[in-house]
Design a protein around this motif. Sequence first.
Motif, short mmCIF file in Angstrom:
data_model
loop_
_atom_site.label_atom_id
_atom_site.label_comp_id
_atom_site.label_asym_id
_atom_site.label_seq_id
_atom_site.Cartn_x
_atom_site.Cartn_y
_atom_site.Cartn_z
N SER A 170 1.95 -12.64 -38.30
CA SER A 170 0.61 -12.39 -37.78
C SER A 170 0.29 -10.89 -37.79
O SER A 170 -0.84 -10.49 -38.04
CB SER A 170 0.44 -12.96 -36.37
OG SER A 170 1.30 -12.36 -35.45
N LEU A 171 1.30 -10.05 -37.54
CA LEU A 171 1.10 -8.60 -37.61
C LEU A 171 0.70 -8.17 -39.01
O LEU A 171 -0.16 -7.30 -39.20
CB LEU A 171 2.35 -7.87 -37.15
CG LEU A 171 2.34 -6.34 -37.21
CD1 LEU A 171 1.18 -5.76 -36.41
CD2 LEU A 171 3.68 -5.78 -36.70
N THR A 223 5.95 -13.60 -35.34
CA THR A 223 5.25 -12.40 -34.88
C THR A 223 4.94 -11.44 -36.02
O THR A 223 3.84 -10.90 -36.11
CB THR A 223 6.10 -11.69 -33.80
OG1 THR A 223 6.41 -12.62 -32.76
CG2 THR A 223 5.35 -10.51 -33.21
N GLU A 264 0.30 -14.30 -27.25
CA GLU A 264 1.09 -13.27 -27.94
C GLU A 264 1.64 -12.29 -26.89
O GLU A 264 0.88 -11.54 -26.26
CB GLU A 264 0.20 -12.53 -28.95
CG GLU A 264 0.79 -11.24 -29.50
CD GLU A 264 2.12 -11.45 -30.18
OE1 GLU A 264 3.14 -11.06 -29.56
OE2 GLU A 264 2.15 -12.00 -31.29
N SER A 287 3.46 -16.84 -30.09
CA SER A 287 4.20 -15.92 -30.96
C SER A 287 5.69 -16.09 -30.69
O SER A 287 6.14 -15.92 -29.56
CB SER A 287 3.76 -14.48 -30.67
OG SER A 287 4.44 -13.55 -31.46
N GLY A 302 2.80 -1.38 -37.20
CA GLY A 302 3.50 -1.86 -36.02
C GLY A 302 4.16 -0.72 -35.27
O GLY A 302 4.27 0.40 -35.79
N PRO A 345 0.96 -6.64 -32.76
CA PRO A 345 0.67 -8.08 -32.81
C PRO A 345 -0.39 -8.46 -31.79
O PRO A 345 -0.39 -7.98 -30.65
CB PRO A 345 2.02 -8.72 -32.47
CG PRO A 345 3.04 -7.68 -32.81
CD PRO A 345 2.39 -6.37 -32.50
#
Length: 224
Positions: A100-101, A97, A8, A65, A161, A184
């Motif tokens: 997954s965040l 990305t 990532e 990612s 984020g 992330p």
Amino acid sequence: MATILHIETATKNCSVSIAEKGELLAIQELNDGNYSHAEKLHPFIQQVIQEAKLSFNDIDAVAVSKGPGSYTGLRIGVSAAKGLCFAFDKPLISIETLQSLAHKINIKEGVIVPMLDARRMEVYAAVYNANYEQIREIKAEIIDKNSFQEFLSKEKVYFLGDGAEKCKGIITHENAVFIDGEFPSAKEMGQLSFNKYKKNDIEDVAYFEPFYLKNFVVTPEKKR
């Protein structure tokens, strides 16, 4: 066995992990406010493999990612992942990305809006429901007071984020909830990559490119 290496590098967090059947075995990451990927990525890969008491030959796939995110960060991560796949003849799995965040938080109701900073007042964002199903496509969008009103008018909206920080003073609806300090990480990639591995949902290593969302623009150097 489904032992997968995860990379990532879409943001300032340089993160590498290994998971077996979605369960985390080892992780190394650094988010010191700088883009340290070029220096840290390969040492982190070596460290997680050693920590998990494995060799490269024990890895069944490499997951990366795919973006959106930093142009340079994505290039470094994808190049490393493709290089490992070529060298050890492993399949390549790509993970969005923002998806997954979104898995950084658990909610019972409402929606999740993972956001990445895209400079000035622009962000990369998507919308997921409480089951992590994507209910709005990924966009590069300029934030104003009306952003995400169609969701805020109905239920709680959880923003997270590095793109969410600059939205606090603009999105002021009572249903807006801002989650600080999330970015992330390869930690959340494990189950997502395992799900893809089971379905043989892999990329063509030769032709795979990061998902930039926007074209990379080089700023001309000012003349002196």
